[in-house]
Design a protein around this motif. Sequence first.
Motif, short mmCIF file in Angstrom:
data_model
loop_
_atom_site.label_atom_id
_atom_site.label_comp_id
_atom_site.label_asym_id
_atom_site.label_seq_id
_atom_site.Cartn_x
_atom_site.Cartn_y
_atom_site.Cartn_z
N HIS A 9 0.98 -1.07 -0.05
CA HIS A 9 -0.15 0.22 -0.29
C HIS A 9 0.84 1.08 0.05
CE1 HIS A 9 0.92 -0.40 4.29
NE2 HIS A 9 0.42 1.04 4.35
N LEU A 10 0.07 2.48 -0.24
CA LEU A 10 1.34 3.70 -0.07
C LEU A 10 -0.03 4.59 0.53
CD1 LEU A 10 0.19 5.38 -2.55
CD2 LEU A 10 0.77 4.14 -4.09
N VAL A 11 -0.18 5.45 1.06
CA VAL A 11 -0.80 6.25 1.78
C VAL A 11 -0.58 8.14 0.77
CG1 VAL A 11 -0.91 7.93 4.13
CG2 VAL A 11 0.10 5.78 4.08
N LEU A 12 -2.09 8.01 0.77
CA LEU A 12 -2.45 10.09 -0.17
C LEU A 12 -2.63 10.67 1.22
CD1 LEU A 12 -3.38 10.00 -3.55
CD2 LEU A 12 -4.93 11.57 -1.50
N THR A 13 -1.96 11.76 0.68
CA THR A 13 -2.45 13.01 2.08
C THR A 13 -3.15 13.84 0.98
OG1 THR A 13 -0.66 12.61 3.44
CG2 THR A 13 -1.78 14.58 3.39
N THR A 14 -4.11 14.28 1.81
CA THR A 14 -5.86 14.95 0.67
C THR A 14 -6.45 16.09 1.84
OG1 THR A 14 -7.84 14.87 -0.10
CG2 THR A 14 -7.39 13.22 1.58
N VAL A 15 -6.61 16.92 1.03
CA VAL A 15 -7.29 17.89 1.97
C VAL A 15 -8.79 17.96 1.39
CG1 VAL A 15 -5.77 19.86 1.79
CG2 VAL A 15 -7.31 19.52 -0.29
N ASP A 16 -9.63 16.98 0.64
CA ASP A 16 -10.30 16.76 0.83
C ASP A 16 -10.48 15.47 0.60
OD1 ASP A 16 -13.74 16.86 -0.05
OD2 ASP A 16 -13.14 18.49 -1.62
N PHE A 44 -7.88 -1.62 -5.26
CA PHE A 44 -7.06 -2.15 -6.41
C PHE A 44 -6.77 -3.37 -6.85
CE2 PHE A 44 -4.45 0.40 -5.74
CZ PHE A 44 -3.21 0.41 -6.28
N GLY A 45 -6.60 -4.43 -7.06
CA GLY A 45 -6.06 -5.72 -7.30
C GLY A 45 -5.22 -6.49 -5.70
N ASN A 46 -4.24 -6.70 -5.84
CA ASN A 46 -3.89 -6.36 -4.61
C ASN A 46 -2.63 -5.36 -3.35
OD1 ASN A 46 -4.42 -9.50 -4.54
ND2 ASN A 46 -2.38 -10.16 -6.67
N GLN A 47 -3.46 -4.30 -3.94
CA GLN A 47 -2.45 -2.88 -3.34
C GLN A 47 -4.19 -2.18 -3.16
OE1 GLN A 47 -1.52 -3.18 -7.25
NE2 GLN A 47 -0.08 -5.35 -6.04
N LYS A 48 -3.55 -1.26 -1.78
CA LYS A 48 -4.46 -0.07 -2.00
C LYS A 48 -3.25 1.11 -1.74
CE LYS A 48 -4.66 -1.54 3.50
NZ LYS A 48 -5.52 -1.68 4.52
N ILE A 49 -4.74 2.19 -1.49
CA ILE A 49 -4.02 3.53 -1.41
C ILE A 49 -4.55 4.28 0.29
CG2 ILE A 49 -3.82 5.61 -1.60
CD1 ILE A 49 -4.17 4.98 -4.80
N ASN A 50 -3.47 3.67 1.23
CA ASN A 50 -4.57 4.41 1.98
C ASN A 50 -5.15 6.11 2.39
OD1 ASN A 50 -4.48 2.05 3.46
ND2 ASN A 50 -2.70 1.87 4.82
N LEU A 70 2.18 13.44 -5.28
CA LEU A 70 2.83 11.98 -5.40
C LEU A 70 2.49 12.13 -7.44
CD1 LEU A 70 1.01 9.69 -3.30
CD2 LEU A 70 2.63 10.15 -3.36
N ASP A 71 3.22 10.89 -7.40
CA ASP A 71 3.27 11.00 -9.33
C ASP A 71 3.63 9.08 -9.06
OD1 ASP A 71 4.38 10.43 -12.08
OD2 ASP A 71 5.77 12.21 -11.90
N LEU A 72 1.67 9.29 -9.45
CA LEU A 72 2.30 7.68 -10.22
C LEU A 72 1.68 7.10 -11.16
CD1 LEU A 72 -0.62 7.48 -6.48
CD2 LEU A 72 1.66 7.26 -6.49
N CYS A 73 1.94 5.49 -10.98
CA CYS A 73 1.80 5.00 -12.51
C CYS A 73 0.73 4.21 -11.99
CB CYS A 73 2.85 5.31 -13.18
SG CYS A 73 2.27 4.04 -15.01
N PHE A 74 0.26 3.89 -12.25
CA PHE A 74 -0.83 2.18 -12.83
C PHE A 74 -1.02 1.94 -13.80
CE2 PHE A 74 -3.32 5.21 -9.41
CZ PHE A 74 -2.84 4.70 -8.22
N ILE A 75 -1.12 0.46 -13.80
CA ILE A 75 -1.56 -0.09 -15.40
C ILE A 75 -2.91 -0.50 -15.56
CG2 ILE A 75 -0.64 -3.03 -16.13
CD1 ILE A 75 1.36 -0.45 -16.50
N ALA A 76 -3.34 -0.32 -15.96
CA ALA A 76 -5.17 -0.63 -16.26
C ALA A 76 -5.68 -1.69 -15.78
CB ALA A 76 -5.58 0.29 -17.53
N ALA A 77 -6.41 -2.36 -16.15
CA ALA A 77 -7.31 -3.60 -15.94
C ALA A 77 -8.25 -3.83 -17.04
CB ALA A 77 -8.05 -3.66 -14.92
N ASP A 117 -6.42 16.49 -5.45
CA ASP A 117 -5.09 17.20 -3.96
C ASP A 117 -4.23 17.44 -5.68
OD1 ASP A 117 -5.66 17.35 -1.80
OD2 ASP A 117 -6.10 14.81 -2.79
N LEU A 118 -3.96 17.62 -7.35
CA LEU A 118 -3.00 17.78 -7.60
C LEU A 118 -2.13 16.56 -7.64
CD1 LEU A 118 -3.20 21.66 -8.20
CD2 LEU A 118 -4.85 20.07 -9.47
#
Length: 127
Positions: A9-16, A44-50, A70-77, A117-118
């Motif tokens: 997992h990874l952690v995303l910090t948000t204001v909203d 999503f899949g075997n991962q998550k975003i906290n 963050l600058d994230l790359c996801f492989i689409a299903a 959050d841009l």
Amino acid sequence: MSLIDHLDHLVLTTVDPAASEHFYVDVLGMQLEAFGEGRKAFRFGNQKINLHVRGKEFEPKAHLPVPGALDLCFIAAVPLEQVIARLKEKQWPIIEGPVMRTGATQKIRSVYVRDPDLNLIEISELA
């Protein structure tokens, strides 16, 4: 030899948090997960975003947890054309692409969007 097998997992910090939930669940189709004491994650899949809310982060946390870093790359299903159609249907602007890039294991074809959050979000298919 690497000591690491995969990302859990990874952690995303948000204001909203509501806007983040809309993007990751309604637009990208991730599954909303509630856990702990009122915490949320996007699975999503075997991962998550906290999800952490700025100023109310769960401890321990990153040294400088900030929205938009963050600058994230996801492989689409699904094929990238379906991703593009979904983004258009949800009226979520594509800021670049489709373009060819180099992924972790092979060439990828990508589109780029920004989350509420841009953060830069790259969505790709294997080329």
